[in-house]
Design an enzyme around this catalytic site. Structure first.
Site, PDB file in Angstrom:
ATOM      1  N   SER A 189      84.529  57.650   1.213  1.00 47.11           N
ATOM      2  CA  SER A 189      85.679  56.762   0.800  1.00 47.11           C
ATOM      3  C   SER A 189      86.759  56.869   0.689  1.00 47.11           C
ATOM      4  O   SER A 189      86.411  59.109  -0.140  1.00 47.11           O
ATOM      5  CB  SER A 189      85.241  56.281  -0.381  1.00 47.11           C
ATOM      6  OG  SER A 189      85.245  57.007  -1.218  1.00 47.11           O
ATOM      7  N   LYS A 190      88.354  56.634   1.499  1.00 44.60           N
ATOM      8  CA  LYS A 190      88.387  57.444   0.986  1.00 44.60           C
ATOM      9  C   LYS A 190      89.291  58.438  -0.265  1.00 44.60           C
ATOM     10  O   LYS A 190      89.985  58.078  -0.704  1.00 44.60           O
ATOM     11  CB  LYS A 190      89.787  57.003   1.809  1.00 44.60           C
ATOM     12  CG  LYS A 190      90.358  56.050   1.453  1.00 44.60           C
ATOM     13  CD  LYS A 190      91.473  55.157   2.494  1.00 44.60           C
ATOM     14  CE  LYS A 190      91.626  53.825   2.347  1.00 44.60           C
ATOM     15  NZ  LYS A 190      92.417  52.799   3.570  1.00 44.60           N
ATOM     16  N   ARG A 191      88.752  57.478  -0.694  1.00 41.84           N
ATOM     17  CA  ARG A 191      89.605  57.310  -2.870  1.00 41.84           C
ATOM     18  C   ARG A 191      88.418  59.127  -3.356  1.00 41.84           C
ATOM     19  O   ARG A 191      89.209  59.429  -4.746  1.00 41.84           O
ATOM     20  CB  ARG A 191      88.196  56.247  -3.753  1.00 41.84           C
ATOM     21  CG  ARG A 191      88.943  54.914  -3.245  1.00 41.84           C
ATOM     22  CD  ARG A 191      90.026  53.812  -3.836  1.00 41.84           C
ATOM     23  NE  ARG A 191      89.947  53.109  -3.227  1.00 41.84           N
ATOM     24  CZ  ARG A 191      91.848  53.264  -2.228  1.00 41.84           C
ATOM     25  NH1 ARG A 191      92.392  54.516  -2.228  1.00 41.84           N
ATOM     26  NH2 ARG A 191      91.906  52.031  -1.379  1.00 41.84           N
ATOM     27  N   LYS A 192      87.843  59.131  -2.593  1.00 41.41           N
ATOM     28  CA  LYS A 192      87.246  60.649  -2.975  1.00 41.41           C
ATOM     29  C   LYS A 192      87.284  61.688  -1.852  1.00 41.41           C
ATOM     30  O   LYS A 192      87.613  62.732  -2.827  1.00 41.41           O
ATOM     31  CB  LYS A 192      85.427  60.507  -3.301  1.00 41.41           C
ATOM     32  CG  LYS A 192      85.367  59.446  -4.171  1.00 41.41           C
ATOM     33  CD  LYS A 192      84.046  59.349  -4.703  1.00 41.41           C
ATOM     34  CE  LYS A 192      84.039  58.093  -5.512  1.00 41.41           C
ATOM     35  NZ  LYS A 192      82.291  58.541  -5.957  1.00 41.41           N
ATOM     36  N   ASN A 193      87.732  61.398  -0.633  1.00 45.65           N
ATOM     37  CA  ASN A 193      87.644  62.600   0.753  1.00 45.65           C
ATOM     38  C   ASN A 193      89.004  62.281   1.520  1.00 45.65           C
ATOM     39  O   ASN A 193      88.686  60.572   1.442  1.00 45.65           O
ATOM     40  CB  ASN A 193      86.090  62.396   0.870  1.00 45.65           C
ATOM     41  CG  ASN A 193      86.100  63.739   1.345  1.00 45.65           C
ATOM     42  OD1 ASN A 193      86.901  64.947   1.225  1.00 45.65           O
ATOM     43  ND2 ASN A 193      84.481  64.644   0.797  1.00 45.65           N
TER      44      ASN A 193
END
Ligand code: GLU
Length: 497
Positions: A252-256
């Site tokens: 997910s773009k929150r983490k990566n």
């Protein structure tokens, strides 16, 4: 029979690395068998689909070197390849299902469906449609339609028994029909949902193998049901494991960063990123971790798909990219890549224009503009909180802005400017005080060229990553904070928090 596969992206956001991973596998499978690979745009969600997103997805896949034989940009014998241009085809198919009693019109209001959901949740049941409208008589339906009541069309689902999904890689997967919802096939605006459009198109486009992400396993029974209602032979189906963050959660773009554009802007070579995705899908080729697309295709088979959740491991990508940069390019080719990456005449002109009013010597551009040519910035985290707003407010501002920037439909400085004003008003600080930590996070310095223009040029993905890094330095927001800040500064929030 000629093998035909497809990738079917929905143009509702940035081009996702997961789309490239699925496209690559479908491409390799088709080419391995001398078949066709096509690209279909699934833009039935009119509220969320944008032409910019479609363009970016197609461009990113081309950049990676994945070529399709048929698609919206190329045409082909089974077009149109954009679902929004196929509404009449879906309507005709829905009529057929209705006439055969395989689908029914449902007049339930969203208020009723909400109540149903609440009651089901309270009773610990999964939320699904209860079939109320399935019992309507033909006369009832006719008179409600005549009265102009809005309706959707839903799929008739068997009430008992088990559906066996024969996954070409995983073997049979059993799903009880009682777990399958009476899926909406056509919305009240007359447009199809994904499920109907996807099945109709896969059939009409003569797709022989559907290879998609495992998040679609639970939808497979609905699709198989549609194939059988239409009297069609379903394609072979295989589900790919989802890409994962290093903590094993779904990528997910929150983490990566997940956007292909991010990796392009960061200076990864398309062939290295493609090689990396191929490794995630099917491991080394002939014991080698560095291999070409042609080698991948030559050795590809569905049994080589690894079923464990492949981790999108950026240090591994860095290693691979480094090898490509050092080993696969001669000096001239390398110089050409550097130029194309960061120094195209158009980009240099835009960046130089920002520096011109602010320098005394040309050599000042080095320090002033270095952040345009960098990935992650290094600066003292104390700088982030050295302005007029206190550290907790800086964290809140970074978190709120990061979230809200993602909601901007088009990425340009005027919209970014308006957003900063809105968020400043919502947290009751001056815009100038609000922007200060953003200068630091995005340019590495508290004074620089105009922030919003710089953000526009850097692009959404690099900005997102820099804000994420700044937040990491100050402490990422907790669940409670995320909840507390949920509506702060959002376009729909009426009362400033
Ligand atoms: N439009 C769907 C998506 O974006 C396609 C899924 C499929 O391959 O059927 O993932």
């Amino acid at each position: 029979m000629k093998v035909r596969t497809r990738v079917a992206p929905s143009p509702t956001g940035d081009p996702h690395v997961g789309t490239a991973y699925v496209a690559l596998v479908n491409y390799a499978f088709a080419k391995r068998h001398g078949g066709d690979f096509l690209l279909r745009v699934e833009d039935t969600d009119r509220a969320r689909s944008t032409p910019e997103s479609e363009r970016a997805i197609l461009k990113s896949l081309q950049w990676l070197g994945i070529e399709w034989d048929e698609g919206p940009d190329k045409g082909g014998p089974h077009g149109p390849y954009r679902q929004s241009e196929r509404a009449a085809i879906y309507r005709e198919h829905v009529e057929r299902l209705l006439a055969d009693g395989h689908a029914f019109r449902c007049f339930c209001t969203s208020a009723r469906l909400d109540d149903l959901r609440v009651a089901q949740r309270a009773a610990g049941q999964p939320s699904r449609y209860d079939g109320l409208c399935r019992g309507l008589s033909a006369d009832d339906v006719a008179s409600r339609m005549a009265a102009g009541e809005p309706f959707v069309v839903r799929l008739v689902v068997p009430s008992e028994g088990v559906c066996v999904v024969r996954d070409a890689r995983r073997g049979p997967i059993e799903i009880a029909w009682s777990d399958v919802d009476m899926q909406v096939l056509m919305k009240s605006d007359g447009l199809p949902t994904y499920h109907l459009a996807n099945v109709v198109d896969d059939h009409l486009m003569e797709i022989t193998h559907v290879i998609r992400g495992e998040e679609w396993v639970s939808s497979a029974p609905k699709h198989l049901l549609l194939y059988s209602y239409f009297g069609w032979t379903p394609p072979e189906i295989a589900h790919l494991p989802l890409l994962r963050n290093p903590d094993k959660s779904k990528l997910s773009k929150r983490k990566n960063p997940t956007s292909i554009l991010f990796y392009e802007r960061m200076g990864y070579l398309p062939e290295a990123l493609l090689n990396f995705l191929a490794l995630l899908a099917a491991g080394p080729v002939g014991g080698e971790e560095v291999f070409s697309l042609a080698d991948f295709v030559d050795h590809f088979s569905l049994d080589r798909i690894s079923l464990g959740g492949p981790v999108f491991d950026v240090p591994k990508l860095d290693w691979l990219n480094g090898r490509y940069l050092r080993e696969r390019l001669d000096g001239n080719a390398f110089a050409a890549r550097v130029g194309a990456w960061g120094f195209s005449p158009e980009r240099v002109a835009r960046i130089a224009a920002l520096a011109q009013p602010r320098i005394e010597r040309l050599s000042d551009v080095g320090n002033l503009l270095a952040f345009f040519f960098a990935g992650r910035l290094t600066y003292d985290s104390a700088l982030l909180v050295a302005g007029k707003i206190d550290a907790p407010t800086v964290r809140k501002a970074l978190a709120v802005m990061q979230r809200e920037l993602d909601t901007l439909r088009s990425w340009e400085s005027a919209g970014i400017d308006a957003l900063f004003r809105r968020v400043a008003a919502a947290i009751d600080i001056k815009v100038r005080d609000l922007t200060r930590p953003f200068y630091v996070a995005i340019t590495g310095s508290s004074t620089s060229v105009p922030l919003y223009d710089a953000m526009e040029i850097l692009g959404r993905d690099i900005v997102r990553e820099r804000l994420r890094h700044a937040l990491e330095l100050l402490g990422a927001p907790s669940k409670r904070e995320q909840e507390e800040w949920k509506n702060v500064g959002s376009a729909s929030a009426e009362i400033p928090a």
